[in-house]
Each structure stands twice: as structure tokens, then as C-alpha cells.
Enzyme design. Structure first.
Site, PDB file in Angstrom:
ATOM      1  N   HIS A   1      25.385  14.837  45.477  1.00 32.91           N
ATOM      2  CA  HIS A   1      25.143  14.669  44.040  1.00 32.91           C
ATOM      3  C   HIS A   1      25.369  15.989  43.297  1.00 32.91           C
ATOM      4  O   HIS A   1      25.955  16.010  42.219  1.00 32.91           O
ATOM      5  CB  HIS A   1      23.683  14.252  43.786  1.00 32.91           C
ATOM      6  CG  HIS A   1      23.272  12.950  44.390  1.00 32.91           C
ATOM      7  ND1 HIS A   1      22.322  12.854  45.371  1.00 32.91           N
ATOM      8  CD2 HIS A   1      23.667  11.674  44.126  1.00 32.91           C
ATOM      9  CE1 HIS A   1      22.134  11.580  45.687  1.00 32.91           C
ATOM     10  NE2 HIS A   1      22.946  10.838  44.959  1.00 32.91           N
TER      11      HIS A   1
ATOM     12  N   GLN B   1      21.570  -3.770  41.411  1.00 33.01           N
ATOM     13  CA  GLN B   1      22.584  -3.566  42.450  1.00 33.01           C
ATOM     14  C   GLN B   1      22.034  -3.728  43.864  1.00 33.01           C
ATOM     15  O   GLN B   1      22.745  -3.472  44.835  1.00 33.01           O
ATOM     16  CB  GLN B   1      23.304  -2.227  42.264  1.00 33.01           C
ATOM     17  CG  GLN B   1      22.470  -0.998  42.568  1.00 33.01           C
ATOM     18  CD  GLN B   1      23.209   0.278  42.201  1.00 33.01           C
ATOM     19  OE1 GLN B   1      23.377   0.592  41.033  1.00 33.01           O
ATOM     20  NE2 GLN B   1      23.659   1.032  43.193  1.00 33.01           N
TER      21      GLN B   1
ATOM     22  N   GLN C   1      33.701  10.081  46.169  1.00 29.66           N
ATOM     23  CA  GLN C   1      34.614   9.317  47.032  1.00 29.66           C
ATOM     24  C   GLN C   1      33.853   8.653  48.179  1.00 29.66           C
ATOM     25  O   GLN C   1      34.321   7.721  48.801  1.00 29.66           O
ATOM     26  CB  GLN C   1      35.710  10.263  47.572  1.00 29.66           C
ATOM     27  CG  GLN C   1      36.680   9.665  48.573  1.00 29.66           C
ATOM     28  CD  GLN C   1      37.505   8.511  47.996  1.00 29.66           C
ATOM     29  OE1 GLN C   1      37.638   8.381  46.788  1.00 29.66           O
ATOM     30  NE2 GLN C   1      38.042   7.679  48.868  1.00 29.66           N
ATOM     31  N   LYS C   2      32.634   9.145  48.442  1.00 25.78           N
ATOM     32  CA  LYS C   2      31.773   8.522  49.461  1.00 25.78           C
ATOM     33  C   LYS C   2      31.665   7.008  49.234  1.00 25.78           C
ATOM     34  O   LYS C   2      31.718   6.227  50.168  1.00 25.78           O
ATOM     35  CB  LYS C   2      30.399   9.193  49.396  1.00 25.78           C
ATOM     36  CG  LYS C   2      29.263   8.402  49.939  1.00 25.78           C
ATOM     37  CD  LYS C   2      28.986   8.802  51.346  1.00 25.78           C
ATOM     38  CE  LYS C   2      27.847   8.029  51.970  1.00 25.78           C
ATOM     39  NZ  LYS C   2      26.910   7.425  51.062  1.00 25.78           N
TER      40      LYS C   2
ATOM     41  N   VAL D   1      30.787  15.072  50.442  1.00 23.48           N
ATOM     42  CA  VAL D   1      30.095  16.252  50.973  1.00 23.48           C
ATOM     43  C   VAL D   1      29.344  15.818  52.240  1.00 23.48           C
ATOM     44  O   VAL D   1      28.693  14.770  52.266  1.00 23.48           O
ATOM     45  CB  VAL D   1      29.114  16.838  49.931  1.00 23.48           C
ATOM     46  CG1 VAL D   1      28.336  18.013  50.512  1.00 23.48           C
ATOM     47  CG2 VAL D   1      29.876  17.267  48.680  1.00 23.48           C
TER      48      VAL D   1
ATOM     49  N   MET E   1      26.567  12.994  53.481  1.00 23.74           N
ATOM     50  CA  MET E   1      25.233  13.049  52.870  1.00 23.74           C
ATOM     51  C   MET E   1      24.946  11.751  52.138  1.00 23.74           C
ATOM     52  O   MET E   1      25.830  11.174  51.510  1.00 23.74           O
ATOM     53  CB  MET E   1      25.145  14.224  51.920  1.00 23.74           C
ATOM     54  CG  MET E   1      25.150  15.520  52.666  1.00 23.74           C
ATOM     55  SD  MET E   1      24.629  16.853  51.600  1.00 23.74           S
ATOM     56  CE  MET E   1      24.807  18.213  52.749  1.00 23.74           C
ATOM     57  N   SER E   2      23.698  11.293  52.257  1.00 20.73           N
ATOM     58  CA  SER E   2      23.273  10.056  51.597  1.00 20.73           C
ATOM     59  C   SER E   2      21.763  10.109  51.435  1.00 20.73           C
ATOM     60  O   SER E   2      21.057  10.599  52.327  1.00 20.73           O
ATOM     61  CB  SER E   2      23.639   8.850  52.470  1.00 20.73           C
ATOM     62  OG  SER E   2      22.936   7.705  52.027  1.00 20.73           O
ATOM     63  N   SER E   3      21.267   9.591  50.318  1.00 19.10           N
ATOM     64  CA  SER E   3      19.805   9.531  50.130  1.00 19.10           C
ATOM     65  C   SER E   3      19.183   8.679  51.220  1.00 19.10           C
ATOM     66  O   SER E   3      18.018   8.853  51.567  1.00 19.10           O
ATOM     67  CB  SER E   3      19.465   8.933  48.757  1.00 19.10           C
ATOM     68  OG  SER E   3      20.166   9.616  47.748  1.00 19.10           O
TER      69      SER E   3
HETATM   70  P1  AMP Z   1      23.797   7.365  44.621  1.00 20.36           P
HETATM   71  O1  AMP Z   1      22.637   8.149  44.104  1.00 20.36           O
HETATM   72  O2  AMP Z   1      23.795   7.188  46.109  1.00 20.36           O
HETATM   73  O3  AMP Z   1      24.022   6.083  43.855  1.00 20.36           O
HETATM   74  O4  AMP Z   1      25.086   8.254  44.341  1.00 20.36           O
HETATM   75  C1  AMP Z   1      25.362   8.757  43.041  1.00 20.36           C
HETATM   76  C2  AMP Z   1      26.748   9.336  43.053  1.00 20.36           C
HETATM   77  O5  AMP Z   1      26.829  10.392  44.014  1.00 20.36           O
HETATM   78  C3  AMP Z   1      27.832   8.315  43.434  1.00 20.36           C
HETATM   79  O6  AMP Z   1      28.981   8.519  42.629  1.00 20.36           O
HETATM   80  C4  AMP Z   1      28.109   8.664  44.882  1.00 20.36           C
HETATM   81  O7  AMP Z   1      29.416   8.322  45.299  1.00 20.36           O
HETATM   82  C5  AMP Z   1      27.928  10.171  44.870  1.00 20.36           C
HETATM   83  N1  AMP Z   1      27.642  10.645  46.229  1.00 20.36           N
HETATM   84  C6  AMP Z   1      26.684  10.173  47.065  1.00 20.36           C
HETATM   85  N2  AMP Z   1      26.760  10.799  48.261  1.00 20.36           N
HETATM   86  C7  AMP Z   1      27.803  11.654  48.187  1.00 20.36           C
HETATM   87  C8  AMP Z   1      28.405  12.579  49.090  1.00 20.36           C
HETATM   88  N3  AMP Z   1      27.943  12.744  50.319  1.00 20.36           N
HETATM   89  N4  AMP Z   1      29.457  13.301  48.658  1.00 20.36           N
HETATM   90  C9  AMP Z   1      29.939  13.142  47.390  1.00 20.36           C
HETATM   91  N5  AMP Z   1      29.423  12.298  46.482  1.00 20.36           N
HETATM   92  C10 AMP Z   1      28.368  11.561  46.868  1.00 20.36           C
END
Ligand code: AMP
Length: 281
Positions: free
Chosen positions: A37, A61, A148-149, A176, A184-186
């Protein structure tokens, strides 16, 4: 940096900036911010005079049996991180602020949403488009930043913005990763330590696919087969999909002639993770 909870206040703040000729960047997120993020926020801060980061766990969603309730939340930590990456405002509305009683308007992109995550998670991309369209209308940003994730989400949002003539540029930023390769992911916080170890199979499989492709393999079915075999060796991994598709239409490919999106969704226990890579001849 300000934390704003109402649409009216955010509109006032952004309009003042715009009246002074400032450019506006928007980074939509569901919070629990990580370096992925923050890379989007930094990019927005570099390219715009004023950056709004939305932190909103969007109920529309999530499917009925998904993780909306237990999705991780930490607005204080998020605000600190967003500020240090260059955000000017964190917009953190309540569900009632975004979807007041009787709310019944949705935005849906057809076709490319019938594959991959759109197929596995019915209604997911409709919820994403709806909340993103609302954020675009609320913020009236010049540019919005996506990762792009979530390759299909980025493509769907681009198509929605183009086809509904929205005055906004969509910028897509690279994935990332953790030092060991895990995207990376929440949702990574859900993983037990054996699951966290197993989850490496995603990035490792994609790396191997890239190598096989570099050596000349162009047959999409062979790459799909390779991925399935590789992932099934991990006892904790349950494949949702392993696809090789056209990066814009998301149609299945037979042979890779110029470009392909290789996309994976795999479950580890209750946690579903995604990752992808673009192959280019
Ligand atoms: P989210 O909070 O998971 O809905 O993600 C919010 C934004 O952050 C979205 O556009 C995701 O694609 C982006 N995002 C999430 N994880 C990554 C990552 N590891 N690398 C790059 N962008 C990310």
C-alpha cells in the site's frame, strides 16, 4: 495529516485544494497497510500535490461466507503509516456513510469479470467497482493508484473508468514482496507459521513458470499443468485457480504469442491468497 470520516468534509477539503490548482491523487485501500500500500501512496505523493488514502473495509465486495467481520483493522497504525508515506488525508468512512439505509445502486463490468477472481468470488468485482466509482465521484482525483497484485481488479477498474468516461487516470504499480518472495497482503496475518511457509509455493511457482517460459515453453496448457502439479505437492495448499490468460481480455490462451498473465489463487486453511506475473515474449 487529517483523518476525515464524512463525505461532505472530504469534498470540502478536496475542492479547496483543487480551487488552488492542486492535483489530487487517490489511493483506495481496505487498510491494515503494508509496504505494498505504501508504495502506491509514495507514488501518488510523488505525482500529485495532494494525496487522499481511503481506508474502508467495503462490505459489498465480500461474499456471505467470506472474512468481512474478521478482516484486520488498525486505523491508528494506518494513519501513521499513510502520513509517513506522504498522504495528506486518510478518508475512513463508516459503512453507513458509504451505504446509507436503502442503498441500491451498483456498478458492474461484464465479460472480463467472468474469469479468475470474478468467477471464484461472485459479486466481488461488482462490489469493488461500486465502491471505487463512489470514491472517484467523492474525491474527483486526477489519478488513482492500484496494485498489480490484484491484476484483474486493476484491469476491471481501468475498463470501468474508460467505458463510463470518468475523468481519471488509473496508475498500476508493481507487486511488493516480502524478502522471501511472498506477495504482501493484509491477509497474510491470518497464516499460521506452517501455512506461512507453504504460502511460498505461490511466488516460487511463478518464478519457475518464468524460467520455463524463458527457456522457450509457449504452451499455456503445459504451464497450467506444471503449476497445478507444483502446488499440489504442498499439503496445506488448495488450488482455487492456476491460469494463463490474455492480460487485457482475460481469455484463456492456448499458445503465448506476445503476452500472458499467469495468475494464481490458492487457499491455505481459511486464507485465500493471490499472486501473478506477466510473461512477455
Ligand atoms: P487492499 O487494501 O488489499 O484492497 O489493497 C489496496 C490496494 O493496494 C490495491 O490496489 C492492491 O492491489 C494494492 N496492493 C495490495 N497488496 C499489494 C502489494 N503487495 N504490492 C502492490 N500493491 C498492493
Amino acid at each position: 495529516m487529517r483523518i476525515i470520516e464524512t463525505i461532505r468534509e472530504l469534498k470540502d477539503v478536496v475542492r479547496k485544494q483543487k480551487s488552488e490548482g492542486k492535483s489530487i491523487g487517490l489511493v483506495p485501500t481496505m487498510g491494515y497497510l503494508h509496504e505494498g500500500h505504501l508504495s502506491l501512496i509514495k507514488m501518488s505523493a510523488a505525482e500529485n500535490d495532494f494525496t487522499v488514502v481511503s481506508v474502508f473495509v467495503n462490505p459489498t465486495q465480500f461474499g456471505p461466507n467470506e472474512d468481512f467481520e474478521r478482516y484486520p483493522r488498525d486505523l491508528d497504525g494506518d494513519s501513521r503509516k499513510a502520513e509517513s508515506a506522504g498522504a495528506d488525508v486518510v478518508f475512513a468512512p463508516s459503512v453507513a456513510e458509504m451505504y446509507p439505509d436503502g442503498y441500491n445502486t451498483y456498478v458492474e463490468v461484464f465479460g472480463i469479470t467472468e474469469k479468475l477472481c470474478g468467477k471464484s468470488r461472485p459479486g466481488h468485482l461488482r462490489g469493488v467497482c461500486t465502491v471505487v466509482a463512489k470514491l472517484f465521484n467523492i474525491v474527483e482525483a486526477d489519478r488513482a493508484y492500484f496494485g498489480q497484485k490484484d491484476a484483474q481488479q486493476a484491469a476491471v477498474v481501468k475498463k470501468m473508468a474508460r467505458e463510463l468516461n470518468m475523468n481519471i487516470d488509473i496508475v498500476v504499480c508493481p507487486i511488493v514482496r516480502e524478502a522471501d518472495g511472498l506477495a504482501m497482503s493484509s491477509r497474510n496475518v491470518y497464516l499460521s507459521s506452517p501455512e506461512r511457509e507453504s504460502a511460498l509455493v505461490l511466488s516460487k511457482t511463478l518464478k519457475s513458470v518464468e524460467e520455463i517460459f524463458k527457456k522457450g515453453e509457449r504452451n499455456a496448457a503445459a504451464l497450467r499443468r506444471f503449476m497445478l502439479e507444483n502446488i499440489r505437492k504442498e499439503s496445506l495448499a488448495e488450488v482455487d485457480y492456476a491460469e494463463v490468460v490474455h492480460p487485457e481480455t482475460f481469455e484463456d490462451l492456448d499458445m503465448i504469442e506476445d503476452k500472458a498473465l499467469v495468475a494464481l489463487a490458492v487457499k491455505f486453511g481459511k486464507t485465500r491468497l493471490i499472486d501473478n506475473v506477466i510473461l512477455e515474449v
